[in-house]
Design a protein around this motif. Structure first.
Motif, PDB file in Angstrom:
ATOM      1  N   ALA A  72       6.276  10.457   4.911  1.00 47.49           N
ATOM      2  CA  ALA A  72       6.415  10.376   3.452  1.00 47.49           C
ATOM      3  C   ALA A  72       5.572   9.267   2.827  1.00 47.49           C
ATOM      4  CB  ALA A  72       7.882  10.161   3.074  1.00 47.49           C
ATOM      5  N   MET A  73       5.103   8.310   3.629  1.00 48.62           N
ATOM      6  CA  MET A  73       4.292   7.224   3.077  1.00 48.62           C
ATOM      7  C   MET A  73       2.888   7.212   3.679  1.00 48.62           C
ATOM      8  SD  MET A  73       2.832   3.982   3.347  1.00 48.62           S
ATOM      9  CE  MET A  73       3.606   3.037   4.683  1.00 48.62           C
ATOM     10  N   PHE A  74       2.782   7.083   5.006  1.00 44.11           N
ATOM     11  CA  PHE A  74       1.465   6.941   5.616  1.00 44.11           C
ATOM     12  C   PHE A  74       0.614   8.206   5.505  1.00 44.11           C
ATOM     13  CE2 PHE A  74       2.686   3.079   8.147  1.00 44.11           C
ATOM     14  CZ  PHE A  74       1.591   2.310   7.761  1.00 44.11           C
TER      15      PHE A  74
ATOM     16  N   ILE B 254      14.798   7.533  12.586  1.00 45.11           N
ATOM     17  CA  ILE B 254      14.706   8.448  11.441  1.00 45.11           C
ATOM     18  C   ILE B 254      13.909   7.785  10.319  1.00 45.11           C
ATOM     19  CG2 ILE B 254      16.029   9.576   9.598  1.00 45.11           C
ATOM     20  CD1 ILE B 254      18.292   9.947  11.650  1.00 45.11           C
ATOM     21  N   ASP B 255      14.215   6.530  10.052  1.00 50.68           N
ATOM     22  CA  ASP B 255      13.505   5.798   9.006  1.00 50.68           C
ATOM     23  C   ASP B 255      12.023   5.687   9.336  1.00 50.68           C
ATOM     24  OD1 ASP B 255      13.876   3.900   6.549  1.00 50.68           O
ATOM     25  OD2 ASP B 255      12.657   2.757   7.959  1.00 50.68           O
ATOM     26  N   GLY B 256      11.692   5.501  10.613  1.00 50.46           N
ATOM     27  CA  GLY B 256      10.301   5.399  11.013  1.00 50.46           C
ATOM     28  C   GLY B 256       9.552   6.707  10.871  1.00 50.46           C
ATOM     29  N   VAL B 257      10.201   7.813  11.200  1.00 48.95           N
ATOM     30  CA  VAL B 257       9.585   9.129  10.997  1.00 48.95           C
ATOM     31  C   VAL B 257       9.330   9.348   9.505  1.00 48.95           C
ATOM     32  CG1 VAL B 257       9.958  11.628  11.173  1.00 48.95           C
ATOM     33  CG2 VAL B 257      10.565  10.135  13.095  1.00 48.95           C
ATOM     34  N   ALA B 258      10.307   9.000   8.687  1.00 49.85           N
ATOM     35  CA  ALA B 258      10.147   9.147   7.238  1.00 49.85           C
ATOM     36  C   ALA B 258       9.014   8.280   6.719  1.00 49.85           C
ATOM     37  CB  ALA B 258      11.451   8.798   6.528  1.00 49.85           C
ATOM     38  N   GLU B 259       8.869   7.072   7.244  1.00 50.31           N
ATOM     39  CA  GLU B 259       7.785   6.198   6.794  1.00 50.31           C
ATOM     40  C   GLU B 259       6.425   6.843   7.075  1.00 50.31           C
ATOM     41  OE1 GLU B 259       6.446   1.537   7.184  1.00 50.31           O
ATOM     42  OE2 GLU B 259       6.617   2.729   9.015  1.00 50.31           O
TER      43      GLU B 259
ATOM     44  N   PHE C 201       0.810  -1.220   0.000  1.00 50.93           N
ATOM     45  CA  PHE C 201       0.000   0.000   0.000  1.00 50.93           C
ATOM     46  C   PHE C 201       0.840   1.266   0.000  1.00 50.93           C
ATOM     47  CE2 PHE C 201       0.060  -1.866   4.295  1.00 50.93           C
ATOM     48  CZ  PHE C 201       0.695  -0.866   5.025  1.00 50.93           C
ATOM     49  N   GLY C 202       2.107   1.137  -0.380  1.00 52.20           N
ATOM     50  CA  GLY C 202       2.969   2.300  -0.493  1.00 52.20           C
ATOM     51  C   GLY C 202       3.024   2.810  -1.921  1.00 52.20           C
ATOM     52  N   PRO C 203       3.805   3.852  -2.146  1.00 46.47           N
ATOM     53  CA  PRO C 203       3.945   4.393  -3.499  1.00 46.47           C
ATOM     54  C   PRO C 203       4.804   3.478  -4.365  1.00 46.47           C
ATOM     55  CG  PRO C 203       5.421   5.532  -1.996  1.00 46.47           C
ATOM     56  CD  PRO C 203       4.595   4.608  -1.150  1.00 46.47           C
ATOM     57  N   PRO C 204       4.690   3.579  -5.691  1.00 39.95           N
ATOM     58  CA  PRO C 204       5.559   2.795  -6.577  1.00 39.95           C
ATOM     59  C   PRO C 204       7.027   3.147  -6.338  1.00 39.95           C
ATOM     60  CG  PRO C 204       3.730   3.795  -7.780  1.00 39.95           C
ATOM     61  CD  PRO C 204       3.737   4.407  -6.423  1.00 39.95           C
TER      62      PRO C 204
ATOM     63  N   ALA D  53       9.178  -4.231  10.401  1.00 40.89           N
ATOM     64  CA  ALA D  53      10.143  -3.826  11.430  1.00 40.89           C
ATOM     65  C   ALA D  53       9.535  -2.730  12.306  1.00 40.89           C
ATOM     66  CB  ALA D  53      11.439  -3.352  10.785  1.00 40.89           C
ATOM     67  N   HIS D  54       8.924  -1.726  11.696  1.00 43.59           N
ATOM     68  CA  HIS D  54       8.339  -0.643  12.489  1.00 43.59           C
ATOM     69  C   HIS D  54       7.039  -1.064  13.171  1.00 43.59           C
ATOM     70  CE1 HIS D  54      11.327   2.341  11.541  1.00 43.59           C
ATOM     71  NE2 HIS D  54      11.244   2.027  10.267  1.00 43.59           N
ATOM     72  N   GLU D  55       6.250  -1.889  12.524  1.00 44.26           N
ATOM     73  CA  GLU D  55       5.038  -2.420  13.158  1.00 44.26           C
ATOM     74  C   GLU D  55       5.398  -3.118  14.470  1.00 44.26           C
ATOM     75  OE1 GLU D  55       0.809  -3.640  13.139  1.00 44.26           O
ATOM     76  OE2 GLU D  55       1.918  -2.196  11.938  1.00 44.26           O
ATOM     77  N   HIS D  56       6.430  -3.935  14.434  1.00 45.84           N
ATOM     78  CA  HIS D  56       6.810  -4.686  15.620  1.00 45.84           C
ATOM     79  C   HIS D  56       7.510  -3.809  16.655  1.00 45.84           C
ATOM     80  CE1 HIS D  56       5.664  -8.064  13.112  1.00 45.84           C
ATOM     81  NE2 HIS D  56       5.741  -8.841  14.176  1.00 45.84           N
ATOM     82  N   ALA D  57       8.226  -2.801  16.217  1.00 43.84           N
ATOM     83  CA  ALA D  57       8.856  -1.879  17.170  1.00 43.84           C
ATOM     84  C   ALA D  57       7.799  -1.155  17.995  1.00 43.84           C
ATOM     85  CB  ALA D  57       9.730  -0.869  16.434  1.00 43.84           C
ATOM     86  N   ILE D  58       6.791  -0.603  17.315  1.00 39.10           N
ATOM     87  CA  ILE D  58       5.749   0.148  18.021  1.00 39.10           C
ATOM     88  C   ILE D  58       4.959  -0.765  18.952  1.00 39.10           C
ATOM     89  CG2 ILE D  58       3.578   1.391  17.710  1.00 39.10           C
ATOM     90  CD1 ILE D  58       6.052   3.095  17.164  1.00 39.10           C
ATOM     91  N   HIS D  59       4.614  -1.944  18.474  1.00 32.89           N
ATOM     92  CA  HIS D  59       3.819  -2.828  19.331  1.00 32.89           C
ATOM     93  C   HIS D  59       4.657  -3.477  20.434  1.00 32.89           C
ATOM     94  CE1 HIS D  59       0.125  -2.060  17.426  1.00 32.89           C
ATOM     95  NE2 HIS D  59       0.386  -2.685  16.285  1.00 32.89           N
ATOM     96  N   LEU D  60       5.955  -3.574  20.249  1.00 28.77           N
ATOM     97  CA  LEU D  60       6.804  -4.005  21.364  1.00 28.77           C
ATOM     98  C   LEU D  60       6.781  -2.954  22.468  1.00 28.77           C
ATOM     99  CD1 LEU D  60       8.797  -5.760  22.846  1.00 28.77           C
ATOM    100  CD2 LEU D  60      10.617  -4.896  21.357  1.00 28.77           C
TER     101      LEU D  60
END
Length: 236
Positions: A151-153, A143-148, A101-104, A116-123
């Motif tokens: 820039a994506m969600f 940083i990668d999670g903030v960008a996700e 469900f992200g951009p091309p 990776a981020h789904e599990h980080a937040i739920h951990l």
């Protein structure tokens, strides 16, 4: 971040989550502060569903329906599926074409990052519910999670009509990062009329509603605009 790095973080989070899923029933029945209406047991049911869904998607490359968790024994169901899920994610070709469900371009590597981020937040959620210390997260991972999120969600939330388009932009800033060129993102179009500045852990957790950026961030410019954006559903 590289696919191997996402996998290493995911494996680390899964190990800790599996440990927490083996806690006694009285702990598994505790509420999850950031997920109103959920017990810790139900949180593990959600993770078990997400894992089976993501694994099926990357195996077939196409959308499938997410399975429902069992009515009872969700923590044990999660434990049962954790190892096969990680094995599937380890076997993923990140460049292979795959629905997401992200951009091309839509490739399987999306799911390594997302899980990776789904599990980080739920951990973090599971640690809070269990009265345990939350895991330490590295700077580049956050940083990668903030960008996700930004820039994506967030663009996806606007595209799906879940969030109102912003007539003016708001910038999100994280000062003092060691990673060159990182630390600034924009929501909306045009010149930013407001800025939200916060320390990296506050920004990462705040964008997912695990802390309050309204309390921890410095807001400059059009404060009303910034607060309206912060109150929007930036993530699902």
């Amino acid at each position: 971040m590289s696919p191997d790095r996402y996998l290493a973080e995911l494996a680390r989070f899964l190990e800790r989550l599996t440990e927490l899923a083996r806690q006694p029933d009285d702990v598994l029945s505790r509420p999850v502060p950031a997920c109103p209406g959920w017990t810790l047991e139900q949180l593990f049911g959600h993770l078990g569903s997400i894992e089976r869904w993501a694994a099926a998607v990357v195996r077939g490359g196409k959308y499938v329906e997410e399975p429902a968790p069992p009515a009872t024994g969700a923590a044990a169901w999660f434990i049962e599926g954790a190892e096969p899920f990680l094995a599937t994610m380890t076997s993923v070709d990140p460049g292979a074409q795959c629905w997401n469900f992200g951009p091309p371009p839509r490739t399987a590597g999306f799911w390594l990052r997302r899980q990776a981020h789904e599990h980080a937040i739920h951990l973090i959620d599971a640690c809070q519910a269990s009265g345990r210390a939350a895991p330490a997260l590295s700077e580049d991972f956050m940083i990668d999670g903030v960008a996700e999120v930004l820039a994506m969600f967030t663009p996806r939330q606007v595209r799906l009509g879940r969030m109102r388009p912003q007539e003016q932009a708001v910038s999100f800033r994280v000062p003092g990062l060691r990673v060159p060129g990182a630390g600034s993102w924009t929501v909306g179009s045009g010149t930013a009329a407001a800025s939200v500045t916060a320390a990296l852990p506050d920004m990462y957790l705040g964008l997912w509603g695990r802390s309050s950026l309204q309390e921890t961030a410095a807001i400059d410019g059009d404060a009303g605009l910034a607060l309206r954006v912060l109150r929007e559903p930036l993530t699902p």
